[in-house]
Design an enzyme around this catalytic site. Sequence first.
Site, mmCIF file in Angstrom:
data_model
loop_
_atom_site.group_PDB
_atom_site.id
_atom_site.type_symbol
_atom_site.label_atom_id
_atom_site.label_comp_id
_atom_site.label_asym_id
_atom_site.label_seq_id
_atom_site.Cartn_x
_atom_site.Cartn_y
_atom_site.Cartn_z
ATOM 1 C CG PHE A 1 56.908 -0.601 -20.956
ATOM 2 C CD1 PHE A 1 56.887 0.220 -21.755
ATOM 3 C CD2 PHE A 1 57.721 -1.446 -20.935
ATOM 4 C CE1 PHE A 1 58.064 0.787 -22.563
ATOM 5 C CE2 PHE A 1 59.140 -1.430 -21.444
ATOM 6 C CZ PHE A 1 58.945 -0.333 -22.486
ATOM 7 C CD GLU B 1 48.817 4.570 -20.796
ATOM 8 O OE1 GLU B 1 49.016 3.629 -21.331
ATOM 9 O OE2 GLU B 1 49.353 5.196 -19.751
ATOM 10 N N PRO C 1 58.520 18.618 -28.282
ATOM 11 C CG PRO C 1 58.894 19.968 -30.413
ATOM 12 C CD PRO C 1 58.748 19.901 -28.919
ATOM 13 C CB THR D 1 60.659 14.221 -24.571
ATOM 14 O OG1 THR D 1 59.799 15.315 -24.710
ATOM 15 C CG2 THR D 1 62.047 14.391 -24.192
ATOM 16 C CE LYS E 1 43.171 16.654 -26.674
ATOM 17 N NZ LYS E 1 42.219 15.939 -27.296
HETATM 18 MO MO1 MOS Z 1 50.561 2.962 -18.067
HETATM 19 S S1 MOS Z 1 50.071 0.948 -18.269
HETATM 20 O O1 MOS Z 1 49.436 3.700 -17.125
HETATM 21 O O2 MOS Z 1 52.092 2.638 -17.117
#
Ligand code: MOS
Length: 707
Positions: free
Chosen positions: A236, A674, A602, A604, A670
Amino acid sequence: MTAVAEAAELVGAGVDRVDGPAKVTGAAQYPADFGFDNLAHAVLVQSTVAAGRIRRMDTAAAEAAPGVLAVITHRNAPRLARAPGGLGPGPPAPLQDDRVLHHGQHIAVVVAQTLEQATAAARLVETDYETSEPLLDLDDPRAERVENASGRDVSRGDVAAGLAAAEVVVAATYTTPTQTNNPLGLFATLAYWDGDALTVHDSTQGPAFVQTALAVTFGLPETSVRVLAPFVGGAFGAGLRTWPHVVLAALAARTVSRPVKLVLSRAQMFTSVGYRPRTVQPVKLGAGRTGELIAIDHEGIEPAALEDDFAESLTRAAAVLYRCPNVSGRTRQVRLNVACPTWMRGPGEAPGVFALECALDELACELGMDPIELRLRNYAEVHPQTGRPWSSKALRACYEQGAERFGWARRAPRPRSMRSGRLLVGYGMASAYYGYVQAPCQARASLGLDGVAVVRSAATDIGPGTYTVMTQVAADALGLPLERVRFQLGDSTMPPAPLQGGSGLTAALGSAVDAACRQLRQAFTELAAPGPVTAETYAAILARHGLAELSADGASARRRDTDAEPGIFAAKFAEVQVDPDLGLVRVTRFVAAVDGGRILNPKTAASQIIGGTAGGIGMALLEQTVTDPGTGRIANATFGDYLVAVNADIPDIDVLFVGEPDPINLIGVKGIGEVAIVGVAPAIANAVYHATGRRIRSLPITAEQLL
Ligand code: MOS
């Protein structure tokens, strides 16, 4: 199978994870899983004060303890150079002097034969401090303030004049707490030396970046350092920097001339691998009576560590999401005695868009206007800061299709007007934006007599499905079935790849993999000529020419033949039920409509959005890292006390992908990692307002706040 056989539609298919079987059978090796016969174990000793100097350290008892091989402190550690970080400069090198800059700073590392011996001996290190009054408060007048450290402050027009001219103004301050990246996989580093050559297994989002950092730190040529991360148990954003414990594992291995494993404890994760800093965000919106925005003034304040240059922008979306002539977005970092923060999923935007989108909801209430109508009235058809066209933008479709799927039309506008039995029901929504970055990337594809293509790049897969979608992209470009393609990553000796961060890896790596595989196919076509290539397998072409293998390289960069602005957009819709007596909030339905460009897989991709939504629900209702205000000690550094959303907190999440392939890169994607979390917390906060009539501006939204 012929070289250019009809491939089933591989890209865009919801194929299962190619690494799924390895993960569920335990065959996948995470950094802590590697072992050696003579492996030694390192355990960290951390400071118990937030500011001051180490006056005395007594390591004699630890050194004499059973099995102990070394105790390394600032007194005997070598001088180490400060390394570059991932996206920015690295944290300070560890054990370089007697100063303590934050509670939980690594002040010693104990190396022993077994983990138990190292753990026991670490407790025997005695430290006396000369303490000073720590800087812990954003308002502390002693603290250094850094303006626009990210370089992403934005302004246009005249905000003061715009606010003065507005018929309606809403002004409020929103706050978000510290949140800690808490991947299930404890971060681990295993290091060993062969002469001056260093090999490291690490929990990282970019092996090549750790390679560079360790080379600089130890004064080695980059070719002497190899970093491996074929599997990482989540990150993360915690794996975007090269942390002091990674350096200490390598230093320990050199000191004892044995392989050394260092695994952080859950408590140490809270001070060692970054976190999302808490924020204070004053927002003012000015609008006309009919809802057109005249001014957006968004300020963000958050802590930074004393000797660290991590800086994110909290206020970038203010200039991008809406057409508005007068905008100011400014983020300020305040240097405190805190551990180094890091990027955490949706960095900047996750907290920043919480403030902005709650303020939009407040404005909609003030105007008596539907929240979607307000957003459509201010829709930015072109990038509102630069005036350039979007490379693609389907946010309008996100609003429309998301609202349709959610049943937004059933929403009774007045707060506290919807119920389910005795529970209050609320509907809330928010926009989401993330500005992704596509960095240069390389890949290499090879195919030998076994007819199996092997494609490699020094990327990582921290969970989104990179192994799987890159196998799809490669198979599609080569005209091979998935079983004939092996995608490999997580090794710094492979062709360089960017960090798996900033939602940019799929575009960068996918384009490079596609390019490498098309090059390879071209090489085979040229080799086979003038014969009819479709009649012959790749392996047969090799055999006919007496070759063992053909390889080809591919590279990608952001397309430069366009000045269009990239952007990832989404609309998020939440239904909550609130117990009016107990103040308990449950998210009962959630719809995420996402413009992610072309979706390679679609299944994952939807998992990405579901995971990010779960993180957003945690952000809205549960997650907060609590720091003791007097000492700077983190008071809830366990999974018993730091609450993350679990299955029982998560409703069915409905994910819709809308939009078109984005022409800004060759494969049309894209990034969605995030934007998955951005907008979730404000949609929930706005739903809580709609349910209860209570505007909670401080996350997490708890029962205490609602009663
Ligand atoms: Mo993400 S916060 O760029 O791993």
